[in-house]
Design a protein around this motif. Structure first.
Motif, mmCIF file in Angstrom:
data_model
loop_
_atom_site.group_PDB
_atom_site.id
_atom_site.type_symbol
_atom_site.label_atom_id
_atom_site.label_comp_id
_atom_site.label_asym_id
_atom_site.label_seq_id
_atom_site.Cartn_x
_atom_site.Cartn_y
_atom_site.Cartn_z
ATOM 1 N N LEU A 79 83.574 37.055 10.918
ATOM 2 C CA LEU A 79 83.246 38.037 11.934
ATOM 3 C C LEU A 79 81.852 37.779 12.496
ATOM 4 C CD1 LEU A 79 84.305 41.133 9.817
ATOM 5 C CD2 LEU A 79 85.663 40.094 11.629
ATOM 6 N N TYR A 80 81.732 37.740 13.797
ATOM 7 C CA TYR A 80 80.435 37.721 14.458
ATOM 8 C C TYR A 80 80.373 38.954 15.349
ATOM 9 C CZ TYR A 80 82.875 36.301 18.713
ATOM 10 O OH TYR A 80 83.707 36.279 19.806
ATOM 11 N N ARG A 81 79.200 39.406 15.707
ATOM 12 C CA ARG A 81 79.093 40.595 16.561
ATOM 13 C C ARG A 81 78.495 40.209 17.913
ATOM 14 N NH1 ARG A 81 79.350 46.060 16.760
ATOM 15 N NH2 ARG A 81 80.223 46.138 14.648
ATOM 16 N N ASP A 82 79.237 40.535 18.981
ATOM 17 C CA ASP A 82 78.769 40.296 20.345
ATOM 18 C C ASP A 82 79.144 41.501 21.186
ATOM 19 O OD1 ASP A 82 77.981 39.358 22.798
ATOM 20 O OD2 ASP A 82 79.713 38.056 23.074
ATOM 21 N N GLU A 83 78.201 42.416 21.370
ATOM 22 C CA GLU A 83 78.461 43.639 22.129
ATOM 23 C C GLU A 83 78.746 43.349 23.597
ATOM 24 O OE1 GLU A 83 78.750 46.485 20.747
ATOM 25 O OE2 GLU A 83 77.732 46.350 18.805
ATOM 26 N N ASP A 84 78.358 42.188 24.088
ATOM 27 C CA ASP A 84 78.594 41.837 25.495
ATOM 28 C C ASP A 84 79.970 41.210 25.727
ATOM 29 O OD1 ASP A 84 76.054 42.728 26.242
ATOM 30 O OD2 ASP A 84 75.157 40.780 25.767
ATOM 31 N N PHE A 85 80.668 40.857 24.662
ATOM 32 C CA PHE A 85 82.011 40.270 24.756
ATOM 33 C C PHE A 85 82.029 39.065 25.710
ATOM 34 C CE2 PHE A 85 82.660 44.578 23.309
ATOM 35 C CZ PHE A 85 83.623 44.446 22.324
ATOM 36 N N GLU A 86 81.046 38.203 25.567
ATOM 37 C CA GLU A 86 80.908 37.086 26.499
ATOM 38 C C GLU A 86 82.057 36.095 26.413
ATOM 39 O OE1 GLU A 86 77.934 33.333 27.491
ATOM 40 O OE2 GLU A 86 77.203 34.981 26.245
ATOM 41 N N LEU A 87 82.599 35.880 25.221
ATOM 42 C CA LEU A 87 83.606 34.827 25.036
ATOM 43 C C LEU A 87 85.019 35.288 25.363
ATOM 44 C CD1 LEU A 87 82.291 33.248 21.716
ATOM 45 C CD2 LEU A 87 81.764 32.611 24.082
ATOM 46 N N GLU A 88 85.246 36.588 25.412
ATOM 47 C CA GLU A 88 86.613 37.097 25.565
ATOM 48 C C GLU A 88 87.268 36.645 26.872
ATOM 49 O OE1 GLU A 88 85.503 39.254 21.998
ATOM 50 O OE2 GLU A 88 84.461 38.461 23.738
ATOM 51 N N ARG A 89 86.497 36.496 27.940
ATOM 52 C CA ARG A 89 87.124 36.087 29.210
ATOM 53 C C ARG A 89 87.686 34.670 29.117
ATOM 54 N NH1 ARG A 89 84.045 33.270 33.207
ATOM 55 N NH2 ARG A 89 81.912 32.751 32.557
ATOM 56 N N TYR A 90 87.005 33.796 28.365
ATOM 57 C CA TYR A 90 87.535 32.447 28.167
ATOM 58 C C TYR A 90 88.787 32.478 27.293
ATOM 59 C CZ TYR A 90 82.812 31.197 29.726
ATOM 60 O OH TYR A 90 81.638 31.080 30.427
ATOM 61 N N LEU A 91 88.772 33.358 26.296
ATOM 62 C CA LEU A 91 89.937 33.488 25.424
ATOM 63 C C LEU A 91 91.140 33.987 26.220
ATOM 64 C CD1 LEU A 91 88.265 35.186 22.296
ATOM 65 C CD2 LEU A 91 88.696 32.748 22.668
ATOM 66 N N ASP A 92 90.930 35.004 27.051
ATOM 67 C CA ASP A 92 92.027 35.568 27.840
ATOM 68 C C ASP A 92 92.604 34.541 28.811
ATOM 69 O OD1 ASP A 92 91.778 38.016 26.583
ATOM 70 O OD2 ASP A 92 90.545 38.908 28.174
ATOM 71 N N GLU A 93 91.740 33.741 29.416
ATOM 72 C CA GLU A 93 92.229 32.706 30.335
ATOM 73 C C GLU A 93 93.096 31.691 29.613
ATOM 74 O OE1 GLU A 93 88.767 31.020 32.094
ATOM 75 O OE2 GLU A 93 88.272 32.797 33.294
ATOM 76 N N ALA A 94 92.664 31.283 28.424
ATOM 77 C CA ALA A 94 93.408 30.259 27.689
ATOM 78 C C ALA A 94 94.744 30.784 27.181
ATOM 79 C CB ALA A 94 92.562 29.750 26.517
ATOM 80 N N ILE A 95 94.772 32.024 26.706
ATOM 81 C CA ILE A 95 95.988 32.540 26.075
ATOM 82 C C ILE A 95 97.110 32.731 27.080
ATOM 83 C CG2 ILE A 95 95.788 35.057 26.252
ATOM 84 C CD1 ILE A 95 96.376 33.062 22.989
#
Length: 440
Positions: A148-164
């Motif tokens: 688990l890492y903590r990122d309140e800005d959710f910076e990586l989620e947009r890349y994850l959503d694009e890939a999935i």
């Protein structure tokens, strides 16, 4: 802080991946013996690599791996990447579908003392040795640990959503009812953003402490054998599934305690009498109402014994008696209170070490199973607990301490066989990794 690397994943070939449900496997300790036997009967199931059997389990896993690689059962991807892993699931009694978002990659196997990867539980040396031997004999990782890492800005989620949106494959439904989806990110610039975000953060190990310590032990052995090591060798790294601790879809379920026996042939009445100095003990008419009755209440527990339900609540003045040598963050936990005042004070099982090895306690995740096993006289009593919160996990980890055993059950569990990675020496010379081997 954390150093991650993309990987050239090994995966089941395209024909087998079309039926990936037949080849994935659960973590060893979350399914019944009957379920495991069904997996072992499939000669291509990943359980043969993750939890091998036989007179020489690690050797047999190595032989099977070589056969699978030579015959094309497993194939290695041409380009390195970050592997996106989503798990869609529902909780019992709810129609809401959650989606836990994360990604799999290699992370440098940092020692606990480095304060980069943080643990929240202790391990058993024998289990660590088994994992280290399997890694040494196969140089292959078949199931990712969960970090688990903590990122309140959710910076990586947009890349994850694009890939999935363009998945490699997915399960219809795994053993726990979740739908698992795998995709990959191979854009070097995006991968560097992942590396930069993690480089600023610590990682809390949610699940897989023995496998992670196995990687540490193997890395230490390789370093000792090669005084000229550079730190870039593949065996410095470990396969991990990383999720954002700030996400709402990160769920932790409670793990209840079953007392299989009461030491000293205690009667039910004698046990209740021993609890009275520390707890208010209130009889309840409906045992099935215990979870709701204690929900959200600090140091509150359900007790089911002899067909009768009780609500237990620690007397506030009693807490100052908790004299274990640990941090205030650990002392504040419900489960620490339970282990100290019930197992130690009431039952005489003195200290965390003795409690970890005491055969009189079992850990059960299903509330109804607790009641059933007491009614069937398979256990003397059931202790019903609230779940640990993510905030409590983080506070304990950052305090440098560990929780009582079986404190957390992160749900759903990751599955084995969805992605394999190699830490073999041949990976070190692969030119595809050159851009990522110079450090951040």
């Amino acid at each position: 802080m954390a150093e991650i690397q993309p990987v050239r994943g090994w995966r089941y070939n395209a024909m087998l991946s079309a039926n990936i449900d037949d080849y994935v496997s659960p973590l060893f300790d979350v399914v019944s013996a009957k379920q495991r036997e069904a997996l072992y009967r499939n000669p291509l199931n990943s359980i043969h690599l993750s939890v091998p059997r036989g007179t020489d389990p690690a050797g047999e896993a190595g032989q099977r791996l070589a056969e699978w690689q030579q015959t094309g059962v497993l194939r290695q991807d041409e380009m390195p990447g970050i592997y996106v892993y989503y798990q869609y699931f529902r909780l019992p009694g709810s129609h809401h579908e959650y989606c836990r978002k994360g990604f799999m990659c290699h992370i440098r196997a940092a020692a606990w003392a480095d304060n980069v990867v943080l643990r929240h539980e202790n391990t058993l040396p024998a289990a660590v040795n088994d994992r280290a031997e399997l890694l040494a004999r196969t140089q292959f990782q078949s199931s990712a640990t969960h970090g688990l890492y903590r990122d309140e800005d959710f910076e990586l989620e947009r890349y994850l959503d694009e890939a999935i949106a363009d998945p490699l494959y997915q399960t219809e439904e795994d053993y726990q009812g979740a739908r698992d989806v795998l995709a990959v990110i191979q854009d070097a610039a995006v991968i560097e953003r992942f590396r930069a975000v993690l480089a600023e953060r610590q990682v809390i190990l949610a699940d897989g402490h023995h496998r992670y310590e196995g990687s540490l032990a193997y890395r230490q052995a390789r370093m000792a054998a090669d005084p000229q090591h550079t730190g870039r060798e593949p065996w410095n790294f470990h396969l991990m599934y990383l999720t954002n601790a700030a996400a709402d879809d990160l769920r932790i379920l409670p793990t209840h305690r079953l007392l299989l026996e009461l030491p000293g042939a205690l009667t039910d009445a004698e046990f209740l009498a021993r609890l009275e100095p520390y707890f208010t003990v209130l009889p309840q008419e409906d045992a099935y109402g215990l979870p709701e009755l204690i929900a959200g209440k600090q140091w509150a527990f359900g007790l089911y014994i002899g067909g009768q339900a009780y609500k237990l609540r620690l007397r506030p003045a009693a807490h100052e008696q908790l004299d274990w040598d640990t941090t205030s963050e650990v002392k504040a936990l419900d489960l620490t209170v339970l282990h100290f005042f019930v197992l130690e004070k009431a039952l005489g099982i003195i200290g965390p070490d003795a409690q970890r090895t005491w055969p009189g306690v079992a850990y059960v995740r299903t509330f109804s199973e607790c009641l059933t096993r007491v009614d069937r006289q398979e256990a003397r009593a059931a202790l019903i607990v609230n779940e640990v919160t993510m905030e409590e996990v983080e506070r304990v980890c950052h305090s440098g301490a560990v929780m009582p055993p079986k404190s957390t059950f992160f749900y759903p569990k990751t599955i084995g066989g969805f992605l394999f990675t190699s830490i073999g020496d041949a990976e070190h010379d692969n030119s595809f990794y050159a851009p990522f081997n110079s450090g951040l």
